[in-house]
Structure formats: structure tokens, C-alpha cells
Design a protein around this motif. Structure first.
Motif, PDB file in Angstrom:
ATOM      1  N   GLN A   1     -21.197  -8.934 -36.402  1.00  0.00           N
ATOM      2  CA  GLN A   1     -20.205  -9.613 -35.228  1.00  0.00           C
ATOM      3  C   GLN A   1     -19.115 -10.350 -35.641  1.00  0.00           C
ATOM      4  O   GLN A   1     -19.464 -11.129 -36.609  1.00  0.00           O
ATOM      5  N   THR A   2     -18.090 -10.522 -35.118  1.00  0.00           N
ATOM      6  CA  THR A   2     -16.883 -11.121 -35.662  1.00  0.00           C
ATOM      7  C   THR A   2     -16.404 -12.008 -34.171  1.00  0.00           C
ATOM      8  O   THR A   2     -16.966 -11.666 -33.302  1.00  0.00           O
ATOM      9  N   LEU A   3     -15.649 -12.843 -34.374  1.00  0.00           N
ATOM     10  CA  LEU A   3     -14.799 -13.843 -33.315  1.00  0.00           C
ATOM     11  C   LEU A   3     -13.988 -12.704 -32.482  1.00  0.00           C
ATOM     12  O   LEU A   3     -13.942 -12.991 -31.236  1.00  0.00           O
ATOM     13  N   ALA A   4     -13.512 -11.880 -33.061  1.00  0.00           N
ATOM     14  CA  ALA A   4     -12.955 -10.843 -32.247  1.00  0.00           C
ATOM     15  C   ALA A   4     -13.545 -10.141 -31.118  1.00  0.00           C
ATOM     16  O   ALA A   4     -13.422  -9.877 -30.150  1.00  0.00           O
ATOM     17  N   ASP A   5     -14.839  -9.759 -31.594  1.00  0.00           N
ATOM     18  CA  ASP A   5     -15.769  -9.091 -30.908  1.00  0.00           C
ATOM     19  C   ASP A   5     -16.440  -9.914 -29.603  1.00  0.00           C
ATOM     20  O   ASP A   5     -16.349  -9.571 -28.594  1.00  0.00           O
ATOM     21  N   VAL A   6     -16.357 -11.437 -30.004  1.00  0.00           N
ATOM     22  CA  VAL A   6     -16.888 -12.463 -28.881  1.00  0.00           C
ATOM     23  C   VAL A   6     -15.678 -12.451 -28.040  1.00  0.00           C
ATOM     24  O   VAL A   6     -15.773 -12.427 -26.783  1.00  0.00           O
ATOM     25  N   MET A   7     -14.151 -12.459 -28.288  1.00  0.00           N
ATOM     26  CA  MET A   7     -13.095 -12.729 -27.611  1.00  0.00           C
ATOM     27  C   MET A   7     -13.080 -11.677 -26.350  1.00  0.00           C
ATOM     28  O   MET A   7     -12.876 -11.841 -25.487  1.00  0.00           O
ATOM     29  N   HIS A   8     -13.291 -10.347 -27.221  1.00  0.00           N
ATOM     30  CA  HIS A   8     -13.230  -9.233 -25.970  1.00  0.00           C
ATOM     31  C   HIS A   8     -14.399  -9.141 -25.088  1.00  0.00           C
ATOM     32  O   HIS A   8     -14.155  -8.582 -23.938  1.00  0.00           O
ATOM     33  N   ALA A   9     -15.545  -9.487 -25.691  1.00  0.00           N
ATOM     34  CA  ALA A   9     -16.555  -9.604 -24.454  1.00  0.00           C
ATOM     35  C   ALA A   9     -16.407 -10.806 -23.550  1.00  0.00           C
ATOM     36  O   ALA A   9     -16.472 -10.446 -22.307  1.00  0.00           O
ATOM     37  N   GLU A  10     -15.815 -12.052 -23.929  1.00  0.00           N
ATOM     38  CA  GLU A  10     -15.463 -12.997 -22.975  1.00  0.00           C
ATOM     39  C   GLU A  10     -14.315 -12.539 -21.815  1.00  0.00           C
ATOM     40  O   GLU A  10     -14.457 -12.721 -20.737  1.00  0.00           O
ATOM     41  N   ALA A  11     -13.421 -11.746 -22.514  1.00  0.00           N
ATOM     42  CA  ALA A  11     -12.471 -11.303 -21.520  1.00  0.00           C
ATOM     43  C   ALA A  11     -13.109 -10.323 -20.607  1.00  0.00           C
ATOM     44  O   ALA A  11     -12.654 -10.255 -19.519  1.00  0.00           O
ATOM     45  N   GLY A  12     -13.950  -9.301 -21.014  1.00  0.00           N
ATOM     46  CA  GLY A  12     -14.506  -8.245 -20.268  1.00  0.00           C
ATOM     47  C   GLY A  12     -15.471  -9.194 -19.031  1.00  0.00           C
ATOM     48  O   GLY A  12     -15.465  -8.717 -18.101  1.00  0.00           O
ATOM     49  N   PHE A  13     -16.150 -10.216 -19.444  1.00  0.00           N
ATOM     50  CA  PHE A  13     -16.746 -11.026 -18.438  1.00  0.00           C
ATOM     51  C   PHE A  13     -15.836 -11.699 -17.528  1.00  0.00           C
ATOM     52  O   PHE A  13     -16.534 -11.578 -16.272  1.00  0.00           O
ATOM     53  N   VAL A  14     -14.668 -12.089 -17.877  1.00  0.00           N
ATOM     54  CA  VAL A  14     -13.678 -12.507 -16.909  1.00  0.00           C
ATOM     55  C   VAL A  14     -13.235 -11.590 -16.022  1.00  0.00           C
ATOM     56  O   VAL A  14     -13.466 -11.646 -14.671  1.00  0.00           O
ATOM     57  N   ARG A  15     -13.180 -10.293 -16.407  1.00  0.00           N
ATOM     58  CA  ARG A  15     -12.475  -9.270 -15.559  1.00  0.00           C
ATOM     59  C   ARG A  15     -13.730  -8.772 -14.595  1.00  0.00           C
ATOM     60  O   ARG A  15     -13.491  -8.328 -13.617  1.00  0.00           O
ATOM     61  N   THR A  16     -15.091  -8.873 -15.290  1.00  0.00           N
ATOM     62  CA  THR A  16     -16.170  -8.492 -14.297  1.00  0.00           C
ATOM     63  C   THR A  16     -16.232  -9.430 -13.279  1.00  0.00           C
ATOM     64  O   THR A  16     -16.750  -9.004 -12.011  1.00  0.00           O
ATOM     65  N   VAL A  17     -16.130 -10.630 -13.323  1.00  0.00           N
ATOM     66  CA  VAL A  17     -16.408 -11.841 -12.251  1.00  0.00           C
ATOM     67  C   VAL A  17     -15.195 -11.347 -11.315  1.00  0.00           C
ATOM     68  O   VAL A  17     -15.408 -11.581  -9.889  1.00  0.00           O
ATOM     69  N   SER A  18     -14.051 -11.173 -11.852  1.00  0.00           N
ATOM     70  CA  SER A  18     -12.995 -10.826 -10.915  1.00  0.00           C
ATOM     71  C   SER A  18     -13.212  -9.550  -9.970  1.00  0.00           C
ATOM     72  O   SER A  18     -12.987  -9.424  -8.770  1.00  0.00           O
TER      73      SER A  18
END
Length: 807
Positions: free
Chosen positions: A209-226
């Protein structure tokens, strides 16, 4: 021939003189540079010593004086006590019972620690929750999860309201501190009826796991909430501490995420700080930089133990972490037990990071300072540019925060933008808040902060889209009442980058950090070539587990648990103490003596800490502040290249807007007038913003416009008012060609702004000018006269009748 020879000799002598002059000039410049750097180093060391000495003297002299007076008063009380022997007997019995109860609380802490570890260290949220997205199941798996907070009984949540997403820091501890109790970020949002989501993470990172993976996951979380709230505005993203800079990374890499960002105590510019303060920022130069986490990760079989970060935090304030919190528990074990256990559940949950994650954090952020230089990358070929962020940004910092001081939370703004006008050009809104004294953790967990700053922020976020682009400070004052009855006023004051710079004592001290960054790169290269192969050969999963279990912070908790012989004996003693509990009288002089003894111990530990910090800072600048260090680190000293502020007006987007400033109608005119008035007064009250936002979204002539059109008009009119304020006023009649429209525009502005309250001179002048230009009389049936025909008396009358109040 002789003449030619003489000419050649003369030319040769001239060339020699010129070369000698050039050499002498270079030598002189080099010597001057050395002297200048030496002078800077001396000035910084002298200033640091003066500030540290003054701080130590003032702080500890007052404390010693107070403690001495208290001891004198206690001595008098002892002489007036009728039965010292009886008071002593009562105290000894009470103290013995409190020792047993305190030890039992530590035993329970050990049990909670073991139980928490066995469960994988779940979030310490005070609320029930459900998992919406598990990052382990994504295409780029990671140990992050999106949780939905289940509203407690009695709280109704409106799914049409703006959702809140809280991102907790992954800095050694686990998730949940943002929802640790009811008076928290989660609690404030729930109380206002907002859906709340929480970004949490597991103890163990996914392999690779890298911070890039975390960043993409968090961006996906925000889109999911939207997607879950299609009729709501874009979610608010709240990033705590390291969750703050992680939120900035995500927003910079995903400009389509336009919901407001709230950064609480986020260290975005870690080189910044004040001389004589903030000792934690010197760690990179004193502890070795990047190779240290690389080494510990290798010993951990590729995993970095977050307990090491927690230990660093504890050593910032040893009197509190190694004595004070235990002494407070001992003095009142019954009342303080649960609070102690709840906090230690989070504080004692130690999380792991992959080597690639901790290396990026140290190398690119804390030591390299590359995020604000625009040279950081999460993935090859994808630079992280903070200017790409479209979302409004709120920054909350505190002068009492010794982990993330205000300079580290705010200086990135000046490193990213040429001036406040560039912020406007880009349509950005940055609002910062400063607290006077709350500490780092208090920003996330303090009830005092939750009831005031976070509550004020929560109400303001609903209307942030109506504010003109620019830089503002959110000020909370006129506080009245207490608890649930507390009221206060929120104001937004326009600021400049000079105002932000004034919070710092200069940037000369940051040159030393550039040398540290250069040395860190060299050390990392040497370790990676020569040290890493040997360390990795010795490491294994079993060895890594043994080292983690033996860490002092884990060992002290496990040693007191019920699974040990000591723990079982403590439980029996505590049961007997509770059965025979006999607290001493509050006026018992020995209780006061006990309290003073604890204060003397804390005083001594604080003095040792302050002397240590002074030595730490002096050593740092002595090593890294000289001329050689300045030369050595010059490659890393370069800052981001910013545009010349004088050229901003000539940017194509600005020129296009100014060329069409005569075009538009009532919406453009009202927005322009509001921006001009706000600029003249340098701020406005939040209640005005709330009224304006309601009209902006729900009333004519704006409700028929799309969100994109409203934001475009607000941005364009802000540019007109910024780069040509005279033309902005003079061209208003073209937007409002008839009297009825002018009356409608002015009346709408008056409704938004409200009653007059101590307007500034600039505001009065702008209001007067607008009245004259629009020839406003408040009577639609009266023919308009040219502005030049308006009499001074009539202008003054109109000004009194219609000038707005912003403060």
C-alpha cells in the motif's frame, strides 16, 4: 614593431588587471556571503537564547513564587490544625485506597489495550457506525474504510443537507478522535441535522500500500457520499492534523471534488515556526532525517511502528504524559477513571505504516517541504499543485499548539499564491481561524472548541459559496452566556498575505532546514546502499513482532493487565479499597501538601523540558545555521516560482472579464455592489453572509441560475472589483439601465446587509459613491438624474438612508 609590442604588453596588463579584478570581486562576494550568513546565524542564535531565557525566567519564576506562597499558607494551616495526627491517619488511609484504585485503573487500561489490539484496533468513535466502503476490496486496495455514523436516538438527520466527511490523522494512533465524544466534530454536525461519514483505517496496512492508493480510496469515498446524497451540496471534508494535508493532496489531485475543506491543525508547511518556540520542527536535523524511518521499517519487516511517533509526541511534554495525567487520576480515581480509560484507548492504539508511506511523509513533507514547493509527487508524472484545488479551504490553527503552530498551518498560502489577488483570480476562498491557547489535541476533542469554533464553522460552511473569492480571517467574538446558552458573533475580515506573514517572525531560519533536507537525502542514499541490505537480512516477521511487543509504550500497558500476576493482585486490592473507601476531608492539610508536591514535580519536569528545548534549538542552528550549511543546502532552499503580482491584471481570464464589465444585468450588478462594499469595509458579519447565501440560492434573480452560473458571476464580479474598482463603479449604470432596476438592486443589497452599525469611513464613501452613480432615490416613479446633477445635500441624505453595515 616596437609599437605593436608595447600595445600587446599594455593589452596583456589590462587583461591581467581585469582578471584580477574579477577574481577579487568573486572573492569579495564570497567573503561577504560568509559574513552575511554568519551574521544571520548569530542573530538567530542570539534571538533564540534571549527568547528562551526570558520565557523560562518569566514562566518558572511566577510558578515558583506561587508555589512558595502556597507552601507558606500550608505551613500556617498546619499550625492551626487541632489534630495533625488524626489528619495524617485519615490522609494515609485515603491515599492508600487511591493508590489501589489508580493501579486498578492502569490494570483496566492494560486489559483494554490487549482487547483493543486483539480486535484489530477499531475506531474509538462514541457513536455506532456502519461500513459503507471497505478499501481492502478496491482495485487499489488499502486499509481505509468509509463509515456512516448512525445518529443517536433523539437526533434526526436530513439526507438533503450537506454531508460531512471527517478524516482522522494516521500518525501513530488510530481513527475516531474526531468523534471521541458527543461535543466533537461529529456531534456538532449531527446536532445540526447533517449526515456524517467517517474515514477510518485499520491497524495493519495492505501489503504494498502507498499514499497514492490511500488518496484514490479517499477520493472514491467522497464520490460515494455525493452519489448517496444527490440532492445535497458537495460534502464538507474535515481533515484533522495529518488528515489535513492528506485532504489537500486528495483535493489537488481531484479538482472535481469541490466541497469545502476544513484543515484542523494540519502541518502543511513544516519548516515554518518561530524562533524560541516549536521544538518539534527541529527533529529532522537532530535525529537524522529520512534514514531513521527507513531503518525502523526494515527492522519491522517493511512496517513502521506508529508507537515511535506517539513516543515523540509524549516527549514534547513529559511532565504531562509521564506524570501529570497519572497524578490527576490518583488525586480523584473515581471521577477520572472513565475519562482516563476512554482517552487511553485511543492514545494506546498503535498503528503501522508501510515503509513507502512513512518515507514519503518524512522525505517529501516534513524534511523536504516539497508540498509547498510544488515538487511533490504521489505518482510519477503527476505533480501535486495546491493551486489546482477548487474547493473553499478553511484552516483552523492555535497559538497554543506546539505540534502544528499557526505558521505551519498557514504559511503554505504565501508559498502557493503571489498575493491575495491571485487567490481571487483563481476563484479560491481561503478562510483561517486562530485560537489563542488550545493545544493540538484540543482542536479535535475540546468541548470548548466544539461548542464555539466548530459550531461557528458548521453554520458558516452552509453559506461559503456566497462569499467572494479571497483570503479571510474568521473571527469569533462578543461571546455571551455559557454551555448550551452560549452565543457569539462570527465575522469575516479580509486579510492579505502580509497579515499571514506577520504571524511569523521571519523566514530566515528556514534556510537551515534546506541543509537538513540535503543531508537527509545523502544519508538515505548511503543507508539504502550499505545499511539496508544488512538490516533486511537480519529482519523477519517474528523479529518484527517481538520488537513491537517490546516497545516501551506497549510493554507498560501489557505489564499491568489482568493476565499478569501483578494485575490480579491489584484487582483484589482495589476491591477491598472500594469496600472500605473513606475519602479524607477536602480541607485536610496533607491533601494540600500532596497537591503542592505534585505541582513541584511538574514544575521541575517542565523546567528540565524547557532547558532541553533551548539546548535542542541552539544545537540545531549551531550545526545547520552557518555559511557552509547555507551553501550545502542551497539546492533545496529554492521556493516555488510565483507570478509577478503586477502581471495578474494582464492574465487572459482577467483581461476578458474586464473587457466585458459593461455586460450583464441585475444579478451581476447586485453581486458587484456587494463585493465593492465588502472590499471597502474589509469584512462582514456571518449573519449577512447567511442572508446573502439564502437569496443567492433561493430568491430571484438568482434562483433561476445554475450553480455554475452563480459561481461564474461571483468570480467575474470579484475580478472586476479587484482589478478595476473605479470602472466597476462607473459601469454599473450599464448593468442597470432603468430606474426600476436600480431601485430593485439597491433595495436587495440593503435587505442583505441590514441595519447600519458603526460603518467604516471607507464603507461610507463607497456607499455614497454608489448612491450617486446609480442616482438612487428609492422612488421608482421619479425620473433619474445624471450623477453629476446630484446635489451634495441630496447625496448626504441618500447616504444616511441607504448606506449598509457590514460590521
Amino acid at each position: 614593431m616596437a609599437r605593436n609590442s608595447g600595445a600587446n604588453e599594455k593589452a596583456s596588463n589590462l587583461a591581467t588587471d581585469e582578471n584580477g579584478t574579477a577574481v577579487n570581486s568573486k572573492l569579495f562576494d564570497a567573503i561577504s556571503n560568509v559574513l552575511d550568513q554568519s551574521g544571520v546565524q548569530y542573530e538567530i542564535l542570539s534571538r533564540a537564547a534571549t527568547i528562551q531565557a526570558q520565557k523560562i525566567t518569566e514562566h518558572h519564576s511566577d510558578r515558583v513564587l506561587n508555589l512558595t506562597n502556597d507552601l507558606r499558607d500550608l505551613a500556617v494551616q498546619f499550625t492551626q490544625t487541632n489534630s495533625v495526627g488524626s489528619a495524617w491517619a485519615d490522609y494515609v488511609k485515603d491515599a492508600g485506597q487511591r493508590v489501589a484504585l489508580t493501579m486498578d485503573a492502569l490494570r483496566e487500561r492494560g486489559d483494554v489495550f490487549i482487547e483493543h489490539e486483539a480486535a484489530g484496533c477499531p475506531p474509538v468513535l462514541a457513536y455506532d457506525y456502519e461500513v459503507i466502503v471497505d478499501g481492502a476490496e478496491l482495485d487499489r486496495p488499502c486499509n481505509y474504510q468509509l463509515l456512516r455514523i448512525v445518529p443517536p436516538q433523539g437526533i434526526d438527520v436530513d439526507d438533503h443537507k450537506r454531508p460531512y466527511i471527517i478524516i482522522d490523522p494516521r500518525a501513530g494512533h488510530g481513527g475516531g478522535i474526531g468523534g471521541f465524544k458527543s461535543d466533537s466534530q461529529v456531534g456538532v454536525a449531527l446536532a445540526k441535522g447533517h449526515p456524517v461519514y467517517f474515514v477510518s483505517f485499520g491497524r495493519d496496512p495492505v501489503e504494498g500500500q502507498t499514499l497514492a492508493d490511500v488518496m484514490h480510496a479517499e477520493a472514491g469515498f467522497v464520490r460515494t457520499v455525493s452519489v448517496r446524497h444527490p440532492k445535497s451540496p458537495q460534502p464538507v471534508l474535515t481533515g484533522n492534523c495529518q488528515g489535513g494535508w492528506a485532504t489537500l493532496l486528495m483535493a489537488a489531485c481531484n479538482p472535481d471534488l469541490t466541497g469545502p475543506l476544513v484543515l484542523n491543525g494540519a502541518p502543511v508547511a513544516p519548516w515554518s515556526g518561530e524562533v524560541g518556540e516549536n521544538p518539534m520542527r527541529y527533529n529532522g536535523g537532530m535525529l537524522g532525517g529520512t534514514w531513521q524511518p527507513m531503518f525502523w521499517s526494515d527492522l519491522g519487516n517493511g512496517k513502521f511502528d506508529g508507537a515511535n511517533l506517539v513516543m515523540n509526541f509524549e516527549q514534547l511534554n513529559p511532565s504531562r504524559n509521564y506524570f501529570g495525567k497519572y497524578f490527576d487520576l490518583y488525586r480523584d480515581p473515581e471521577a477520572g477513571r472513565q475519562r482516563f480509560i476512554d482517552f487511553e484507548r485511543w492514545w494506546g492504539g498503535f498503528f503501522l505504516l508501510n515503509e513507502a508511506e512513512i518515507r514519503w511523509i518524512v522525505e517529501k513533507l516534513f524534511v523536504g517541504n516539497r508540498l509547498v514547493k510544488n515538487t511533490a509527487q504521489l505518482e510519477p508524472g503527476v505533480p501535486i499543485d495546491l493551486k489546482a484545488i477548487k474547493a473553499p479551504i478553511f484552516v483552523f490553527a492555535s497559538h497554543g499548539d506546539n505540534i502544528t503552530p499557526p505558521q505551519q498551518a498557514l504559511n503554505w498560502i504565501a508559498e502557493t499564491y503571489a498575493d491575495e489577488e491571485e487567490i481571487r483570480v483563481r476563484g479560491q476562498r481561503i478562510i483561517y481561524m486562530l485560537h489563542d491557547e488550545v493545544g493540538h489535541l484540543g482542536i479535535f476533542v475540546s468541548s470548548k472548541v466544539a461548542r464555539k469554533e466548530h459550531a461557528g464553522l458548521a453554520s458558516t460552511l452552509e453559506t461559503v459559496e456566497a462569499i467572494a473569492p479571497g483570503l479571510y480571517e474568521m473571527v469569533i467574538d462578543n461571546i455571551e452566556g455559557d454551555g448550551v446558552d452560549k452565543s457569539f458573533e462570527v465575522r469575516f475580515v479580509e486579510r492579505t498575505l502580509s497579515d499571514v506573514a506577520a504571524l511569523d517572525d521571519g523566514r530566515q531560519d528556514e534556510t537551515s532546514f534546506a541543509a537538513v533536507a540535503q543531508m537527509s537525502e545523502l544519508q538515505a542514499g548511503v543507508y539504502e546502499t550499505f545499511g539496508r541490505p544488512a538490516v533486511q537480512t537480519l529482519s523477519s516477521p517474528v523479529m518484527a513482532r517481538v520488537l513491537r511487543d517490546a516497545h516501551p509504550l506497549r510493554a507498560q500497558r501489557a505489564a499491568m493487565s489482568s493476565s499478569t500476576v501483578l494485575g490480579k493482585g491489584i484487582e483484589t486490592l482495589a476491591q477491598n479499597a472500594r469496600a472500605q473507601r473513606a475519602p479524607a476531608d477536602a480541607e485536610n492539610p496533607f491533601l494540600k501538601w500532596e497537591k503542592l508536591t505534585g505541582e513541584w514535580i511538574e514544575q521541575s519536569m517542565d523546567l528540565a523540558r524547557d532547558l532541553r528545548d533551548a539546548w535542542y534549538e541552539a544545537s540545531f542552528f549551531a550545526i545547520w545555521g552557518g555559511p557552509f550549511a547555507s551553501w550545502f543546502g542551497q539546492r533545496n532552499a529554492a521556493r516555488r516560482t510565483l507570478p509577478d503580482p503586477a502581471t495578474l491584471r494582464d492574465l487572459p481570464e482577467v483581461s476578458a472579464v474586464l473587457a466585458h464589465m459593461r455586460q450583464g444585468g441585475l444579478p451581476e450588478a447586485v453581486i458587484r455592489i456587494l463585493v465593492l462594499l465588502a472590499d471597502s469595509h474589509k469584512g462582514f458579519r456571518a449573519e449577512i453572509l447567511h442572508r446573502w447565501a439564502h437569496i443567492f440560492h433561493h430568491e430571484a434573480p438568482f434562483k433561476s441560475l445554475s450553480v455554475t452560473d452563480r459561481q461564474r458571476i461571483l468570480h467575474e464580479q470579484s475580478l472586476v472589483a479587484t482589478f478595476d474598482p473605479k470602472g466597476a463603479v462607473e459601469t454599473l449604470p450599464y448593468l442597470l439601465p432603468d430606474k426600476a432596476l436600480r431601485i430593485e438592486a439597491v433595495e436587495l443589497v440593503k435587505h442583505i446587509i441590514g441595519e447600519v452599525r458603526t460603518p467604516s469611513k471607507e464603507l461610507e464613501e463607497m456607499a455614497d459613491l454608489l448612491v450617486r452613480v446609480l442616482d438612487y432615490s428609492g422612488d421608482a416613479g421619479t425620473e433619474a438624474k445624471p450623477a453629476s446633477e446630484s446635489s451634495p445635500a441630496r447625496s448626504r441624505k441618500r447616504k444616511v438612508a441607504s448606506k449598509p453595515s457590514l460590521n
